[in-house]
Enzyme design. Structure first.
Site, mmCIF file in Angstrom:
data_model
loop_
_atom_site.group_PDB
_atom_site.id
_atom_site.type_symbol
_atom_site.label_atom_id
_atom_site.label_comp_id
_atom_site.label_asym_id
_atom_site.label_seq_id
_atom_site.Cartn_x
_atom_site.Cartn_y
_atom_site.Cartn_z
ATOM 1 N N SER A 178 0.857 -1.187 0.000
ATOM 2 C CA SER A 178 0.000 0.000 0.000
ATOM 3 C C SER A 178 0.892 1.235 0.000
ATOM 4 C CB SER A 178 -0.954 -0.024 1.197
ATOM 5 O OG SER A 178 -1.906 1.014 1.092
ATOM 6 N N HIS A 205 -2.437 -1.027 -3.475
ATOM 7 C CA HIS A 205 -3.572 -0.135 -3.257
ATOM 8 C C HIS A 205 -3.336 1.212 -3.932
ATOM 9 C CE1 HIS A 205 -4.320 -2.406 0.786
ATOM 10 N NE2 HIS A 205 -4.762 -3.078 -0.263
ATOM 11 N N ASP A 299 -4.837 -4.936 5.658
ATOM 12 C CA ASP A 299 -5.213 -5.782 4.530
ATOM 13 C C ASP A 299 -4.183 -6.890 4.316
ATOM 14 O OD1 ASP A 299 -6.636 -6.667 2.286
ATOM 15 O OD2 ASP A 299 -5.441 -5.418 0.935
#
Length: 357
Positions: A178, A205, A299
């Protein structure tokens, strides 16, 4: 109490950012402005913990504005909310090079609530990162009790070189990243040899347009083929697949890519949890190598737990000292799911040692 400045002309987005902040910390002090001049004037008079800036704010330009804010308040956390048309690699690199901490694409779904969920999740990650949450975060990334009881026996071992005892030979490599991920991937993927015989699937992400540009740039620099994953294609050895933005990526039988537009998980889409859980449920391979790179949030944690319960899964997390944000790796480590903690510049060596036949 902490203070937030929301610099956005849109009443709708002002309301969504405000509702999200107040839902996370009710003691937050909110201030709203609608142009660059007002923003810098307030920053010179008041101190802010978080500053949210619309990339199309009226004024002299977003880059000079961020640069000026950082001169006055170097510790302020700056989130740039970019419209989809502006969400590209060049813009994100430029704005973060002058001091922005994080970028997000403004969600534009038909549903107000869907947009609100994505904004709230992004702000929740930032508030947690800054230690300003009013409630305790769920421990270990919400890993189930049964999974945690089994998996906390795993003890991660920090390493600086390729471990001699690491004889794991994966059938596929899955990577989650991310915040800070694009730069981390730039130090891993282009270093891998053309002889790597294992497919790699990456969840990063970032917005759709950014993913396309990132894949093209990385393909030019890499010995392996790097591409955006397409629905229905079969994952093959020697290729790096980056999940497209805006949809979830799953792995079906015979290593088939399956894209779907089901709702975001934890405020993100694609989500690493979705990819990892699909690999656990349907992927016809025995050994999976997971690599969790820098990023906010949790996540991937639940998906790794499921993979470890169903497959022979080895998990590497990026070391704290080499992460831009030690969020996703930390959650995995604290859940007892990390098998190795590795400095960023050593990860490509480890992949090569495990994947070249």
């Amino acid at each position: 109490m902490f203070s937030v400045l929301i610099a956005d002309e849109s009443p709708v987005y002002r309301k969504m950012f405000a509702r999200s902040i107040m839902g996370i910390n009710k003691t937050a002090a909110l201030t709203f402005v609608g142009c660059n001049d007002e923003t810098i004037a307030l920053v010179c008079r008041c101190s802010y913990d978080i500053i949210v800036i619309d990339d199309e704010l009226t004024g002299t330009g977003i880059v000079p504005l961020v640069r000026d804010i950082k001169r006055v308040q170097p510790d302020a956390y700056i989130l740039i909310a970019a419209n989809p048309s502006q969400s590209n690699l060049k813009f994100f690199e430029e704005i973060m090079s002058v001091g922005a901490n994080e970028c997000m694409t403004k969600p534009i779904y038909d549903s107000y609530n869907d947009n609100l969920i994505i904004i709230r999740q992004k702000l929740r990650e930032i508030v947690k990162h800054l230690g300003m949450y009013t409630t305790k975060p769920v421990a270990s990334g919400s890993v189930g009790k049964k999974q945690a009881a089994v998996l906390t026996e795993t003890t991660a071992k920090p390493v600086s070189e390729v471990p001699e005892d690491m004889n794991f030979r994966p059938d596929i490599i899955l990577i989650a990243a991310s915040t800070g991920g694009p730069s981390a991937l730039e130090l891993i993927i282009p270093e891998l040899p053309a002889t790597l015989s294992i497919p790699i699937v990456i969840i990063q992400h970032m917005p759709e347009h950014f993913i396309d540009t990132m894949a093209q740039n990385m393909d030019r620099k890499s010995k392996l083929k790097v591409k955006v994953a397409q629905n229905g294609e079969l994952v093959t050895s020697g290729t790096v697949y980056i999940a497209p933005g805006g949809v979830h990526t799953r792995l079906g039988v015979r290593r088939k890519i399956v894209l779907d537009d089901s709702p975001p998980i934890g405020g993100v889409r694609p989500a690493a949890d979705v990819l990892f859980e699909s690999a656990a449920d349907t992927l016809s391979v025995k050994k999976v190598l997971i690599i969790v790179l820098t990023g906010m949030g949790s996540d991937g944690c639940e998906g790794i737990a499921k993979l470890k319960s169903k497959k022979d899964c080895f998990c590497i997390v990026q070391s704290e000292q080499t992460c831009v944000v030690y969020g996703m790796p930390r959650v995995v480590e604290e859940a007892g799911l990390a098998d190795r903690i590795v400095d960023l510049d050593k990860i490509s060596n480890i992949i090569e040692s495990l994947g070249v036949r």
